[in-house]
Design a protein around this motif. Structure first.
Motif, PDB file in Angstrom:
ATOM      1  N   ASP A 178       0.856  -1.186   0.000  1.00 42.01           N
ATOM      2  CA  ASP A 178       0.000   0.000   0.000  1.00 42.01           C
ATOM      3  C   ASP A 178       0.891   1.234   0.000  1.00 42.01           C
ATOM      4  OD1 ASP A 178      -1.859   1.964   0.359  1.00 42.01           O
ATOM      5  OD2 ASP A 178      -2.554   1.279   2.334  1.00 42.01           O
ATOM      6  N   ASN A 179       1.113   1.806  -1.186  1.00 40.79           N
ATOM      7  CA  ASN A 179       1.961   2.985  -1.284  1.00 40.79           C
ATOM      8  C   ASN A 179       1.651   3.719  -2.589  1.00 40.79           C
ATOM      9  OD1 ASN A 179       3.814   1.635  -3.334  1.00 40.79           O
ATOM     10  ND2 ASN A 179       4.191   0.331  -1.542  1.00 40.79           N
ATOM     11  N   ASP A 180       1.969   5.003  -2.612  1.00 43.23           N
ATOM     12  CA  ASP A 180       1.860   5.812  -3.830  1.00 43.23           C
ATOM     13  C   ASP A 180       3.262   6.000  -4.381  1.00 43.23           C
ATOM     14  OD1 ASP A 180      -0.876   6.038  -3.438  1.00 43.23           O
ATOM     15  OD2 ASP A 180      -0.692   7.931  -2.331  1.00 43.23           O
ATOM     16  N   PHE A 181       3.434   5.791  -5.688  1.00 44.17           N
ATOM     17  CA  PHE A 181       4.779   5.715  -6.238  1.00 44.17           C
ATOM     18  C   PHE A 181       4.801   6.237  -7.670  1.00 44.17           C
ATOM     19  CE2 PHE A 181       2.503   1.865  -7.168  1.00 44.17           C
ATOM     20  CZ  PHE A 181       2.764   1.632  -8.508  1.00 44.17           C
ATOM     21  N   SER A 182       6.018   6.477  -8.152  1.00 43.85           N
ATOM     22  CA  SER A 182       6.217   6.819  -9.551  1.00 43.85           C
ATOM     23  C   SER A 182       7.568   6.305 -10.005  1.00 43.85           C
ATOM     24  CB  SER A 182       6.133   8.332  -9.760  1.00 43.85           C
ATOM     25  OG  SER A 182       7.176   8.991  -9.056  1.00 43.85           O
ATOM     26  N   PHE A 183       7.652   5.921 -11.282  1.00 44.85           N
ATOM     27  CA  PHE A 183       8.899   5.561 -11.948  1.00 44.85           C
ATOM     28  C   PHE A 183       9.108   6.595 -13.058  1.00 44.85           C
ATOM     29  CE2 PHE A 183       7.531   1.654 -10.032  1.00 44.85           C
ATOM     30  CZ  PHE A 183       8.682   0.934  -9.721  1.00 44.85           C
ATOM     31  N   THR A 184      10.248   7.251 -13.038  1.00 47.88           N
ATOM     32  CA  THR A 184      10.478   8.332 -13.992  1.00 47.88           C
ATOM     33  C   THR A 184      11.852   8.193 -14.628  1.00 47.88           C
ATOM     34  OG1 THR A 184       9.179   9.811 -12.581  1.00 47.88           O
ATOM     35  CG2 THR A 184      10.502  10.834 -14.321  1.00 47.88           C
TER      36      THR A 184
ATOM     37  N   ARG B 132       3.790   8.244  -0.547  1.00 48.74           N
ATOM     38  CA  ARG B 132       3.025   7.759   0.616  1.00 48.74           C
ATOM     39  C   ARG B 132       3.323   6.291   0.758  1.00 48.74           C
ATOM     40  NH1 ARG B 132      -1.444   4.788   1.569  1.00 48.74           N
ATOM     41  NH2 ARG B 132      -1.667   4.511  -0.694  1.00 48.74           N
ATOM     42  N   ARG B 133       3.518   5.867   1.997  1.00 51.36           N
ATOM     43  CA  ARG B 133       3.834   4.460   2.185  1.00 51.36           C
ATOM     44  C   ARG B 133       3.255   3.933   3.489  1.00 51.36           C
ATOM     45  NH1 ARG B 133       7.007   0.550   5.383  1.00 51.36           N
ATOM     46  NH2 ARG B 133       7.677  -1.058   3.947  1.00 51.36           N
ATOM     47  N   VAL B 134       2.432   2.907   3.387  1.00 53.92           N
ATOM     48  CA  VAL B 134       1.937   2.168   4.553  1.00 53.92           C
ATOM     49  C   VAL B 134       2.669   0.844   4.662  1.00 53.92           C
ATOM     50  CG1 VAL B 134      -0.081   1.093   5.617  1.00 53.92           C
ATOM     51  CG2 VAL B 134      -0.314   3.280   4.414  1.00 53.92           C
ATOM     52  N   SER B 135       2.881   0.207   3.521  1.00 57.81           N
ATOM     53  CA  SER B 135       3.597  -1.064   3.513  1.00 57.81           C
ATOM     54  C   SER B 135       4.238  -1.260   2.153  1.00 57.81           C
ATOM     55  CB  SER B 135       2.635  -2.223   3.805  1.00 57.81           C
ATOM     56  OG  SER B 135       1.657  -2.336   2.780  1.00 57.81           O
ATOM     57  N   GLY B 136       5.164  -2.216   2.085  1.00 62.43           N
ATOM     58  CA  GLY B 136       5.719  -2.632   0.827  1.00 62.43           C
ATOM     59  C   GLY B 136       6.827  -1.764   0.277  1.00 62.43           C
ATOM     60  N   ASP B 137       7.119  -1.934  -1.020  1.00 60.39           N
ATOM     61  CA  ASP B 137       8.225  -1.245  -1.653  1.00 60.39           C
ATOM     62  C   ASP B 137       7.958  -1.101  -3.137  1.00 60.39           C
ATOM     63  OD1 ASP B 137       8.635  -3.703  -2.842  1.00 60.39           O
ATOM     64  OD2 ASP B 137      10.727  -3.885  -2.295  1.00 60.39           O
ATOM     65  N   ARG B 138       8.861  -0.387  -3.836  1.00 57.53           N
ATOM     66  CA  ARG B 138       8.875  -0.333  -5.291  1.00 57.53           C
ATOM     67  C   ARG B 138      10.315  -0.501  -5.745  1.00 57.53           C
ATOM     68  NH1 ARG B 138       3.895  -1.683  -6.870  1.00 57.53           N
ATOM     69  NH2 ARG B 138       2.719  -1.162  -4.982  1.00 57.53           N
ATOM     70  N   LYS B 139      10.494  -1.263  -6.840  1.00 57.72           N
ATOM     71  CA  LYS B 139      11.827  -1.621  -7.306  1.00 57.72           C
ATOM     72  C   LYS B 139      11.946  -1.338  -8.796  1.00 57.72           C
ATOM     73  CE  LYS B 139      11.655  -5.849  -4.442  1.00 57.72           C
ATOM     74  NZ  LYS B 139      10.183  -5.947  -4.344  1.00 57.72           N
ATOM     75  N   ALA B 140      13.115  -0.909  -9.216  1.00 56.89           N
ATOM     76  CA  ALA B 140      13.493  -0.878 -10.623  1.00 56.89           C
ATOM     77  C   ALA B 140      14.576  -1.927 -10.808  1.00 56.89           C
ATOM     78  CB  ALA B 140      14.004   0.497 -11.034  1.00 56.89           C
TER      79      ALA B 140
ATOM     80  N   TYR C 145      11.689   1.654  -0.009  1.00 51.59           N
ATOM     81  CA  TYR C 145      10.648   1.161   0.897  1.00 51.59           C
ATOM     82  C   TYR C 145      10.300   2.175   1.982  1.00 51.59           C
ATOM     83  CZ  TYR C 145      14.891  -0.215   3.402  1.00 51.59           C
ATOM     84  OH  TYR C 145      16.130  -0.235   3.998  1.00 51.59           O
ATOM     85  N   GLY C 146      10.644   3.449   1.743  1.00 49.68           N
ATOM     86  CA  GLY C 146      10.244   4.542   2.613  1.00 49.68           C
ATOM     87  C   GLY C 146       9.936   5.754   1.751  1.00 49.68           C
ATOM     88  N   THR C 147       9.222   6.709   2.300  1.00 49.19           N
ATOM     89  CA  THR C 147       8.897   7.899   1.495  1.00 49.19           C
ATOM     90  C   THR C 147      10.171   8.635   1.124  1.00 49.19           C
ATOM     91  OG1 THR C 147       8.519   9.166   3.525  1.00 49.19           O
ATOM     92  CG2 THR C 147       6.606   8.155   2.478  1.00 49.19           C
ATOM     93  N   GLY C 148      10.240   9.032  -0.124  1.00 48.04           N
ATOM     94  CA  GLY C 148      11.418   9.663  -0.682  1.00 48.04           C
ATOM     95  C   GLY C 148      11.754   9.008  -2.000  1.00 48.04           C
ATOM     96  N   SER C 149      12.911   9.331  -2.530  1.00 50.16           N
ATOM     97  CA  SER C 149      13.256   8.845  -3.865  1.00 50.16           C
ATOM     98  C   SER C 149      14.689   8.368  -3.920  1.00 50.16           C
ATOM     99  CB  SER C 149      13.061   9.959  -4.896  1.00 50.16           C
ATOM    100  OG  SER C 149      13.998  11.004  -4.682  1.00 50.16           O
ATOM    101  N   ALA C 150      14.949   7.502  -4.905  1.00 51.28           N
ATOM    102  CA  ALA C 150      16.300   7.081  -5.254  1.00 51.28           C
ATOM    103  C   ALA C 150      16.442   7.206  -6.762  1.00 51.28           C
ATOM    104  CB  ALA C 150      16.563   5.656  -4.805  1.00 51.28           C
ATOM    105  N   THR C 151      17.468   7.929  -7.202  1.00 51.17           N
ATOM    106  CA  THR C 151      17.765   8.081  -8.624  1.00 51.17           C
ATOM    107  C   THR C 151      19.071   7.347  -8.906  1.00 51.17           C
ATOM    108  OG1 THR C 151      16.705  10.250  -8.597  1.00 51.17           O
ATOM    109  CG2 THR C 151      18.124   9.741 -10.476  1.00 51.17           C
TER     110      THR C 151
END
Length: 800
Positions: free
Chosen positions: A57-63, A81-89, A172-178
């Motif tokens: 459960d999170n709001d994410f973007s890949f750019t 926004r992050r309640v659980s989980g992660d996003r991966k490239a 897996y936390g609010t913020g970004s990694a480029t």
């Protein structure tokens, strides 16, 4: 208990960016990553050979952004926004994109990154040729960085069955990694072929040596201290004569000199529990308040006293009392430095249902009302292994008789105060004095059980092994390969084992090359020693028989790893009451392969979670790990663990990425080994791991990957408060109507012994029991047919 996804802290992973290079390093021709800088467009909105992944459960973007390290493009992954989980490239999991790898080889991974969150990790997946794509490991957590920063890390050796890997960044936390400019290069073979320094047989199977100096005490507890010495605790040594005389002993063995120092011991610590505290001192809990009575109405009794042994002064000091007596208690170190204990016998010989908690902050045992209680009886020396999320796994290994009701293994959740059964343990009521270990590396969260028997029914001990993967959604044991058979001494010298004969009283030791040594054991209750030693390889799930300890190692024996990479074995206490004071040392084959690597410097021996710690070595190494020193008795050391330290390598300088999860490596002193590509370890250096948990979020997982989060077994919640569990006075499998208290005439003879006086007496004679006085008028085993007060006399045998 409803299905839920559980927090699972990072499994491997340090918190810094590793080696930082001052100038950009362009991808080389050897780079195995396709489209490493995202310059080639793909189908949809992702670059060629790169894919989106993630859950929760999170709001994410890949750019694809123009804010690049080199070229015109970089990849930005952001959670708003992050309640659980992660996003991966990740590198696309396909034959066209995923790099081909070679089993047994290592690879250097690198990337350039900027990050606004500490909750970013470098994550690996692998393609198994049978099972398909699956999570492999997290190697590194990336520190926040406002400017382009390079991170590098070396993979472990590629596991068997793997043909490709995929990797990338997880947020897996609010913020970004480029990220930009990924690299992947195969590590060149760093060392020549090994040169055998022993005989061919020794180089293949190792060597055992029996030391010239005997152990001066009847020790059944072995604790490796943070100065490299070994505390050997005997108490009364299972001798009522010494108990009645108040003669309680311990000894400190110094492997460097081969000498022993006998230590004044304030109480009978025979069959106590013990564990190293985070400062290196040893907490010793309970012990023997009294021996069973000859009439069999009262069994062993556990006292409430607790002591701390100081390795510096080599003295014991008393703590406050436990809430119950606990003869044969468990002792598990937790991620915050506390110690939790279950089971054992109370002062009145009944089973303790009280959980005990040692507070590291307060340096005392907490009162019962401050400790979560299920009022469950876990038995004697229940093997309770700390899982990576703080729960405890009861492996099913225990001491004496039958297992707990149900499936025989379970996951205990202290916070929820629930017990959930796990399935699959074979012959769960014949795992008495089996061994259990958290397999190397601890990050894999796999547990192996080996062997066992049952002193109540006294069948032939078994060859069973079971493996459970605690990272699966609903963990269950699966059968492992049988323990190899050796020889067994049935009273007339060793003969080959037959049928399904295995062994109980098994010792299992984690080795610095990532394998497990199993050794010692016996076929029946305190009788019929088995001579067999083998090495289990977790990577291949196979046993390799090796050289055999020439000494019998059954009941009250120990085996443990020394800081120099050898294994020491002590003790053996057959039913006739005798004691083996000989000490054996095993030199594994890895110490006979030529020169050993050396750790020439450790920049800092005080480590905290999430550190990157630099060491220097005298030649290339393939891996490094922390091994928690042993605190073993009765086949049981639930705290034994091997924690992988992912490497970032710059010549002879090696940065070690320390786990950020204290449940993976509870605070304390550890042996640090560096191991070369031939599996040859250095001599260990001692390092002290402590400090606050590096990840502070309630759910700080990079991802969960179904880590025991969907348990389907029967759930038990706290029961009604009670005082104890009834336990038979003959729980130790000994009939006290015969001989002295030191002697264990079995309540049930082995199955092949006929139920006649002549057959039973012949078995006792073959096992050197000698003259046996009958205690009182009862003769339950019919050994005194002429009623003269002596068992197995000539007239008794004739009458049968």
């Amino acid at each position: 208990m409803r299905s839920r996804r559980r927090p699972a802290l990072l499994a491997v992973m340090g918190l810094t960016a590793g080696l930082l290079l001052s100038t950009p390093q362009p991808a080389s021709a050897a780079n195995l990553i396709k489209n490493p800088g995202f310059e080639t467009a793909g189908t949809g909105d992702m670059p060629y050979c790169w894919s989106k992944s993630g859950w929760g459960d999170n709001d994410f973007s890949f750019t694809t952004t123009a804010d690049a390290h080199s070229g015109t493009k970089a990849m930005k992954v952001e959670l708003t926004r992050r309640v659980s989980g992660d996003r991966k490239a990740l590198v696309t999991e396909s034959t066209a994109c995923a790099p081909v790898v070679t089993v047994g080889k290592q690879y250097d991974l690198g990337l350039w990154y900027k990050s606004t969150t500490p909750d970013t990790s470098l994550t690996l997946f692998r393609h198994d040729t049978t099972a398909g794509w699956q999570y492999w490991t997290d190697l590194k957590t990336l520190e926040p960085a406002g400017a382009w920063t390079q991170a590098s890390v070396r993979t472990p050796a590629v596991p068997a069955g793997t043909d490709r890997i995929s990797w990338g960044v997880s947020v897996y936390g609010t913020g970004s990694a480029t990220t930009d400019d990924y690299t992947m290069d195969q590590v060149a073979d760093p060392v020549p072929d090994p040169v055998c320094t022993g005989t061919p047989a020794e180089c293949a199977n190792g060597r055992w040596d029996v030391l010239p100096t005997k152990n001066p005490v009847r020790s059944m507890h072995s604790v490796v201290l943070n100065n490299g010495k070994v505390l050997l605790i005997a108490g009364s040594g299972n001798s009522q004569e010494q108990f009645d005389a108040g003669t309680f002993t311990s000894a400190v063995y110094n492997p460097a000199t081969g000498t022993y120092k006998v230590i004044p011991t304030p109480k009978d610590m025979f069959c106590s529990g013990h564990v190293q505290l985070q400062d290196g001192r040893v907490l010793v809990m309970s012990g023997n308040k009294g021996y069973p009575t000859a009439d069999g109405t009262i069994g062993y009794q556990g006292y409430k006293d607790s002591y701390i042994f100081d390795p510096v002064s080599e003295t014991y000091s008393k703590t406050n009392n436990m809430n119950d007596g606990h003869w044969y208690p468990s002792a598990t170190a937790l991620g915050n430095g506390d110690v939790i204990s279950f089971g054992g016998l109370k002062e009145d010989s009944t089973g303790s249902v009280t959980a005990e908690l040692w507070s590291d902050a307060q340096q005392k045992w907490l009162p019962t009302w401050q400790v979560n209680q299920t009022w469950s009886y876990w038995g004697l020396y229940p093997s309770m292994i700390l899982m990576q999320d703080g729960r405890l796994f009861y492996s099913g290994s225990h001491t004496f008789g039958n297992n707990i009701p149900g499936t025989g293994s379970a996951i205990y959740d202290y916070d929820a105060n629930t017990i959930t059964q796990t399935p699959g343990l074979q012959n769960k009521d014949q795992r008495d004095q089996s061994a259990s270990v958290l397999l190397p590396p601890a990050q894999d969260q796999k547990v192996l059980t080996l062997g066992g028997g049952n002193i109540d029914s006294n069948p032939d001990a078994n060859r069973l092994t079971d493996v459970i993967d605690l990272k699966t959604a609903n963990p269950a044991y699966v059968a492992g390969p049988p323990i190899p058979q050796g020889t067994v001494d049935l009273g007339n010298g060793p003969v080959p084992q037959t049928g399904n004969q295995g062994k109980m009283y098994v010792s299992a030791v984690l080795l610095p090359d990532g394998k497990v040594l199993e050794t010692g054991g016996a076929l029946h209750n305190r009788a019929d020693p088995v001579y067999e030693t083998s090495i289990y390889d977790p990577a291949t799930n196979t046993f390799d028989p090796v050289a055999v300890d020439p000494e019998a190692r059954g009941y009250h024996s120990s085996a443990f790893l020394l800081p120099d990479g050898r294994v020491m074995t002590t003790g053996d206490n057959p039913g006739n009451g005798s004691w083996n004071h000989d000490v054996s040392i095993y030199t594994p084959p890895y110490l006979l392969k030529g020169a050993r690597p050396a750790i020439t410097s450790v920049i800092d021996t005080e480590w905290t979670y999430g550190d990157t710690q630099r060491i220097t070595v005298d030649r290339p190494i393939a891996k490094a790990e922390l091994i928690r020193p042993a605190a073993v008795t009765h086949s049981s050391d639930p705290n034994q663990r091997f924690v992988d330290l992912p490497l970032s390598v710059d010549g002879n300088n090696v940065d070690l990425n320390v786990t950020s999860n204290p449940n993976m490596a509870p605070p304390g002193w550890y042996m640090l080994f560096a191991v070369d590509a031939n599996g040859v370890p250095s001599v260990a250096k001692w390092v002290h791991l402590q400090g606050p948990q590096a990840l502070s979020a309630t759910d700080a997982s990079a991802h969960v990957h179904s880590f025991a989060d969907d348990l389907q077994g029967k759930v038990t919640e706290p029961g009604k408060k009670r005082t104890s569990q009834k336990v038979s006075p003959t729980v130790s499998g000994c009939d006290r109507h015969y001989g002295s208290i030191n002697v264990c005439v079995p309540t049930v003879f082995p199955e092949k012994v006929k139920k006649t006086t002549a057959a039973r007496c012949a078995w006792l004679k073959a096992n050197d029991y000698g003259r046996l006085k009958v205690n009182g008028k009862d003769d339950p085993l019919r050994l005194d047919r002429n009623k003269d007060g002596v068992a197995c006399g000539k007239a008794d045998v004739r009458k049968s």
